[in-house]
Design a protein around this motif. Structure first.
Motif, short mmCIF file in Angstrom:
data_model
loop_
_atom_site.label_atom_id
_atom_site.label_comp_id
_atom_site.label_asym_id
_atom_site.label_seq_id
_atom_site.Cartn_x
_atom_site.Cartn_y
_atom_site.Cartn_z
N ALA A 90 0.84 -1.20 0.00
CA ALA A 90 0.00 0.00 0.00
C ALA A 90 0.87 1.25 0.00
CB ALA A 90 -0.93 0.02 1.20
N THR A 91 0.38 2.27 -0.68
CA THR A 91 1.01 3.59 -0.66
C THR A 91 0.00 4.55 -0.05
OG1 THR A 91 2.30 3.12 -2.65
CG2 THR A 91 1.99 5.44 -2.07
N ILE A 92 0.44 5.36 0.89
CA ILE A 92 -0.49 6.26 1.58
C ILE A 92 0.05 7.68 1.56
CG2 ILE A 92 -1.65 6.81 3.76
CD1 ILE A 92 -1.60 3.89 4.48
N SER A 140 3.20 -1.20 -5.99
CA SER A 140 2.16 -1.06 -4.97
C SER A 140 0.78 -1.03 -5.62
CB SER A 140 2.39 0.22 -4.17
OG SER A 140 1.42 0.38 -3.17
N PRO A 141 -0.15 -1.94 -5.23
CA PRO A 141 -1.45 -2.03 -5.90
C PRO A 141 -2.54 -1.14 -5.30
CG PRO A 141 -1.22 -3.85 -4.38
CD PRO A 141 0.06 -3.07 -4.29
N LEU A 142 -2.22 -0.47 -4.18
CA LEU A 142 -3.24 0.36 -3.52
C LEU A 142 -2.66 1.72 -3.16
CD1 LEU A 142 -6.08 0.61 -2.13
CD2 LEU A 142 -4.95 -0.18 -0.04
N LEU A 143 -3.44 2.76 -3.44
CA LEU A 143 -3.06 4.12 -3.06
C LEU A 143 -4.21 4.74 -2.28
CD1 LEU A 143 -1.53 6.81 -3.11
CD2 LEU A 143 -2.36 7.15 -5.46
N MET A 144 -3.91 5.19 -1.08
CA MET A 144 -4.91 5.86 -0.25
C MET A 144 -4.46 7.28 0.06
SD MET A 144 -6.38 5.04 3.62
CE MET A 144 -7.46 3.69 3.12
N LYS A 208 -0.47 10.65 -15.66
CA LYS A 208 -0.62 9.65 -16.72
C LYS A 208 -0.18 8.28 -16.23
CE LYS A 208 0.79 8.61 -21.45
NZ LYS A 208 1.60 9.05 -22.63
N LEU A 209 0.91 8.25 -15.47
CA LEU A 209 1.42 6.96 -14.98
C LEU A 209 0.43 6.28 -14.06
CD1 LEU A 209 5.16 7.84 -14.23
CD2 LEU A 209 4.22 6.63 -16.21
N LEU A 210 -0.17 7.03 -13.15
CA LEU A 210 -1.12 6.45 -12.22
C LEU A 210 -2.41 6.04 -12.93
CD1 LEU A 210 -0.71 8.81 -9.12
CD2 LEU A 210 0.38 6.60 -9.55
N THR A 211 -2.84 6.87 -13.87
CA THR A 211 -4.06 6.57 -14.62
C THR A 211 -3.91 5.27 -15.41
OG1 THR A 211 -4.63 8.92 -14.82
CG2 THR A 211 -5.67 7.40 -16.37
N GLU A 212 -2.75 5.07 -15.99
CA GLU A 212 -2.50 3.84 -16.75
C GLU A 212 -2.59 2.62 -15.83
OE1 GLU A 212 1.30 4.50 -18.45
OE2 GLU A 212 0.54 5.59 -20.20
N GLN A 213 -2.08 2.74 -14.62
CA GLN A 213 -2.14 1.63 -13.67
C GLN A 213 -3.57 1.34 -13.24
OE1 GLN A 213 1.11 0.60 -14.41
NE2 GLN A 213 1.04 -0.18 -12.33
N VAL A 214 -4.34 2.40 -13.05
CA VAL A 214 -5.75 2.23 -12.67
C VAL A 214 -6.52 1.55 -13.79
CG1 VAL A 214 -7.90 3.43 -12.15
CG2 VAL A 214 -5.78 4.16 -11.05
N LYS A 218 -4.30 -2.62 -12.16
CA LYS A 218 -3.19 -2.89 -11.25
C LYS A 218 -3.21 -1.99 -10.02
CE LYS A 218 -0.10 -4.39 -14.96
NZ LYS A 218 1.18 -4.11 -15.66
N LEU A 219 -4.01 -0.94 -10.06
CA LEU A 219 -4.02 0.04 -8.97
C LEU A 219 -5.44 0.48 -8.64
CD1 LEU A 219 -2.49 2.08 -7.09
CD2 LEU A 219 -2.58 3.69 -9.01
N ARG A 220 -5.68 0.65 -7.36
CA ARG A 220 -6.93 1.25 -6.90
C ARG A 220 -6.60 2.47 -6.04
NH1 ARG A 220 -11.86 -1.57 -3.34
NH2 ARG A 220 -13.12 0.34 -3.13
N ILE A 221 -7.28 3.58 -6.29
CA ILE A 221 -7.08 4.79 -5.51
C ILE A 221 -8.32 5.05 -4.67
CG2 ILE A 221 -6.58 7.26 -5.58
CD1 ILE A 221 -5.30 6.87 -8.29
N VAL A 222 -8.14 5.20 -3.37
CA VAL A 222 -9.26 5.45 -2.46
C VAL A 222 -8.92 6.60 -1.54
CG1 VAL A 222 -9.98 3.03 -2.49
CG2 VAL A 222 -8.42 3.83 -0.70
N GLY A 223 -9.96 7.16 -0.93
CA GLY A 223 -9.78 8.20 0.06
C GLY A 223 -10.08 7.64 1.44
#
Length: 237
Positions: A90-92, A140-144, A208-214, A218-223
């Protein structure tokens, strides 16, 4: 003299060539060692989907709330496991507030969370770059993006306080978020905390890099919103 010069040039070329071979050999050795490290300690994130990573994070927060802490990945063995390679699940992006340490409130250990902490949990260019590094290069597959109750940075932005030095910079970065909730009923600071999390996520989606992962799954972004009184993290949609 001619013979001497030719001999000197020959030796010079030989030394230069040997030096180049030494660099190449050194680089090769480094790559081999990195490969060995990756093979010996495969990335745990490769087996975690973004949803599974979020579940793991929230289960840790529940343990923190219930005071049933496991303190995982904090042993001497863990130190050795991540000494050469890291794969945080996870990335926070969170506030630098001393009351919101991610590893503690989510009951995680060394190498589990890639922390990016800055007052007001704002997505500066440097913060975004750090996040891109964690997501794209470390897998990292998760970004909060995690705000918190009674955030001082949001409070200052709401009150439009005049602050000294560079303290005012992160207040300016929060103000655009407050425009969206200026007429919203309820507590202005609490509304601002939630709006700021959502606004910073919007900024991250411009990467762009994060959007491509989403988009690749490969990536989920949450608050998230951390409650200082209870220790609970609630997901913000």
């Amino acid at each position: 003299m001619k013979h001497f010069m030719e001999r000197r040039n020959f030796l010079k070329l030989g030394i230069t060539g040997a030096f180049g071979m030494a660099i190449t050999a050194s680089d090769l050795l480094w790559r081999v060692e990195q490969a060995k490290a990756d093979e010996a300690h495969p990335a745990p994130t490769q087996s975690l989907t973004p949803d599974a990573a979020l579940q793991k994070l929230m289960e840790g927060n529940q343990r923190f709330i219930d005071h049933h802490l496991q303190h995982p990945d904090q042993s001497a063995l863990r130190l050795q496991e991540v000494a050469q390679v890291q794969h945080p699940f996870a990335t926070i992006l969170s506030c630098a507030d001393s009351r919101v340490p991610a590893e503690i409130v989510f009951d995680q250990g060394i190498g589990d969370i890639f922390d990016v902490r800055i007052a007001g949990n704002i997505a500066t260019h440097e913060a975004i770059g750090s996040i891109e590094y964690a997501v794209v290069l470390l897998g990292s597959p998760l970004l909060m993006v995690m705000g918190h109750e009674r955030c001082g940075a949001v409070t200052a932005a709401v009150k439009k306080e005049s602050l000294p030095g560079d303290i005012s910079t992160f207040v300016q970065a929060i103000k655009p978020a407050l425009k969206k909730v200026k007429d919203q009923p309820g507590d202005a600071v609490e509304n601002g905390v939630v709006a700021n999390v959502q606004y910073q996520i919007e900024r991250l989606h411009k990467s762009k890099l994060l959007t491509e992962q989403v988009e690749s799954g490969k990536l989920r972004i949450v608050g998230g919103r951390y409650d200082l009184d209870t220790g609970r993290v609630n997901i913000i949609t």
